[in-house]
Design a protein around this motif. Structure first.
Motif, PDB file in Angstrom:
ATOM      1  N   MET A 168      53.926  61.809  35.223  1.00  0.00           N
ATOM      2  CA  MET A 168      53.278  60.983  34.222  1.00  0.00           C
ATOM      3  C   MET A 168      52.596  59.809  34.915  1.00  0.00           C
ATOM      4  N   THR A 169      51.402  59.513  34.467  1.00  0.00           N
ATOM      5  CA  THR A 169      50.644  58.372  34.983  1.00  0.00           C
ATOM      6  C   THR A 169      50.515  57.332  33.878  1.00  0.00           C
ATOM      7  N   LEU A 170      50.769  56.068  34.226  1.00  0.00           N
ATOM      8  CA  LEU A 170      50.540  54.957  33.305  1.00  0.00           C
ATOM      9  C   LEU A 170      49.799  53.880  34.079  1.00  0.00           C
ATOM     10  N   ILE A 171      48.670  53.463  33.540  1.00  0.00           N
ATOM     11  CA  ILE A 171      47.829  52.454  34.180  1.00  0.00           C
ATOM     12  C   ILE A 171      47.692  51.259  33.250  1.00  0.00           C
ATOM     13  N   LEU A 172      47.852  50.065  33.819  1.00  0.00           N
ATOM     14  CA  LEU A 172      47.599  48.816  33.107  1.00  0.00           C
ATOM     15  C   LEU A 172      46.257  48.295  33.595  1.00  0.00           C
ATOM     16  N   LEU A 173      45.306  48.139  32.697  1.00  0.00           N
ATOM     17  CA  LEU A 173      43.966  47.643  33.020  1.00  0.00           C
ATOM     18  C   LEU A 173      43.747  46.311  32.329  1.00  0.00           C
ATOM     19  N   ASN A 174      43.190  45.351  33.040  1.00  0.00           N
ATOM     20  CA  ASN A 174      42.757  44.097  32.437  1.00  0.00           C
ATOM     21  C   ASN A 174      41.285  44.271  32.082  1.00  0.00           C
ATOM     22  N   LYS A 175      41.033  44.738  30.857  1.00  0.00           N
ATOM     23  CA  LYS A 175      39.680  45.073  30.397  1.00  0.00           C
ATOM     24  C   LYS A 175      38.845  43.808  30.198  1.00  0.00           C
ATOM     25  N   PRO A 176      37.684  43.735  30.851  1.00  0.00           N
ATOM     26  CA  PRO A 176      36.814  42.586  30.638  1.00  0.00           C
ATOM     27  C   PRO A 176      36.097  42.637  29.282  1.00  0.00           C
ATOM     28  N   PHE A 177      35.621  41.482  28.853  1.00  0.00           N
ATOM     29  CA  PHE A 177      34.772  41.357  27.671  1.00  0.00           C
ATOM     30  C   PHE A 177      33.531  42.239  27.870  1.00  0.00           C
ATOM     31  N   GLY A 178      33.098  42.916  26.806  1.00  0.00           N
ATOM     32  CA  GLY A 178      31.864  43.690  26.845  1.00  0.00           C
ATOM     33  C   GLY A 178      32.009  45.130  27.316  1.00  0.00           C
ATOM     34  N   VAL A 179      33.216  45.544  27.677  1.00  0.00           N
ATOM     35  CA  VAL A 179      33.435  46.912  28.168  1.00  0.00           C
ATOM     36  C   VAL A 179      33.867  47.803  27.002  1.00  0.00           C
ATOM     37  N   LEU A 202      44.840  43.451  28.163  1.00  0.00           N
ATOM     38  CA  LEU A 202      45.652  44.610  28.516  1.00  0.00           C
ATOM     39  C   LEU A 202      45.271  45.857  27.725  1.00  0.00           C
ATOM     40  N   LEU A 203      44.964  46.891  28.483  1.00  0.00           N
ATOM     41  CA  LEU A 203      44.735  48.215  27.924  1.00  0.00           C
ATOM     42  C   LEU A 203      45.590  49.173  28.749  1.00  0.00           C
ATOM     43  N   LEU A 204      46.379  49.986  28.064  1.00  0.00           N
ATOM     44  CA  LEU A 204      47.212  50.980  28.748  1.00  0.00           C
ATOM     45  C   LEU A 204      46.512  52.326  28.693  1.00  0.00           C
ATOM     46  N   LEU A 205      46.495  53.014  29.833  1.00  0.00           N
ATOM     47  CA  LEU A 205      45.916  54.349  29.917  1.00  0.00           C
ATOM     48  C   LEU A 205      46.987  55.285  30.462  1.00  0.00           C
ATOM     49  N   THR A 206      47.050  56.481  29.912  1.00  0.00           N
ATOM     50  CA  THR A 206      48.073  57.425  30.349  1.00  0.00           C
ATOM     51  C   THR A 206      47.576  58.859  30.204  1.00  0.00           C
ATOM     52  N   ASP A 207      48.256  59.760  30.908  1.00  0.00           N
ATOM     53  CA  ASP A 207      47.991  61.189  30.752  1.00  0.00           C
ATOM     54  C   ASP A 207      49.100  61.857  29.936  1.00  0.00           C
ATOM     55  N   ASP A 208      50.030  61.050  29.406  1.00  0.00           N
ATOM     56  CA  ASP A 208      51.178  61.545  28.649  1.00  0.00           C
ATOM     57  C   ASP A 208      50.928  61.343  27.151  1.00  0.00           C
TER      58      ASP A 208
END
Length: 179
Positions: free
Chosen positions: A1-12, A50-56
């Motif tokens: 399982m992959t879990l990614i924490l991304l700090n999403k910028p404004f405008g994305v 914070l945006l979480l991305l996962t393959d699960d």
């Protein structure tokens, strides 16, 4: 399982492909080059954090589905200075067009040490602003913005800081790490 924490910028855009027919805008693909992961929930283009991305798929559902009531904490710069009555209203739940919100945790906070926003928030000398921390357990469309507006304090800047136990602590804007 992959879990990614991304700090999403404004405008994305909170997706990996551009919207067809729309103006070219940055997408998640400009920041995360990991195949097979998808956002667990959404953040509007004009929101950051914070945006979480996962393959699960099960984890994705547990994070995004309102039935699980996973707490999400936002740092919110609002117009004006909410008094005790406005904060109490947020804590009790606010009537929106699509119904009453669940009670939230709400408190005024000192200005957080955040990255500069590009473009910057519009500043007006005649209108004060302040920051609040707001924790909700739902995920309605533009809910935080609608809640602060309903108590008379429109949102100027919105940064999702935490989802459940995952937070942005130490994660620079536009960067990601495995969770």
């Amino acid at each position: 399982m992959t879990l990614i924490l991304l700090n999403k910028p404004f405008g994305v855009l909170c997706q990996f492909t551009e919207e067809k027919g729309g103006p070219p805008r940055p997408t998640l693909a400009d920041f995360v080059k990991v195949p097979g992961v998808y956002p667990a929930g959404r953040l509007d283009t004009d929101s950051e954090g914070l945006l979480l991305l996962t393959d699960d798929g099960r984890l994705q559902a547990r994070i995004a589905d309102p039935r699980f009531k996973m707490p999400k904490t936002y740092l919110v710069q609002v117009e004006g200075e909410p008094d005790a009555a406005a904060l109490d209203a947020l804590r009790r739940g606010v009537q929106l067009k699509d119904g009453m919100t669940l009670p939230a945790e709400a408190k005024r906070i000192d200005d957080p040490a955040l990255w500069p926003r590009d473009p910057p928030v519009r500043f007006r000398k005649s209108v004060p602003d302040c920051w609040i921390s707001l924790t909700i357990r739902e995920g309605r469309n533009r809910q935080v913005r609608r809640m602060t507006a309903a108590v008379g304090h429109p949102t100027l800047r919105l940064v999702r800081w935490q989802i459940g136990d995952w937070s942005l602590n130490g994660l620079p804007q536009g960067e990601w790490r495995e969770g």
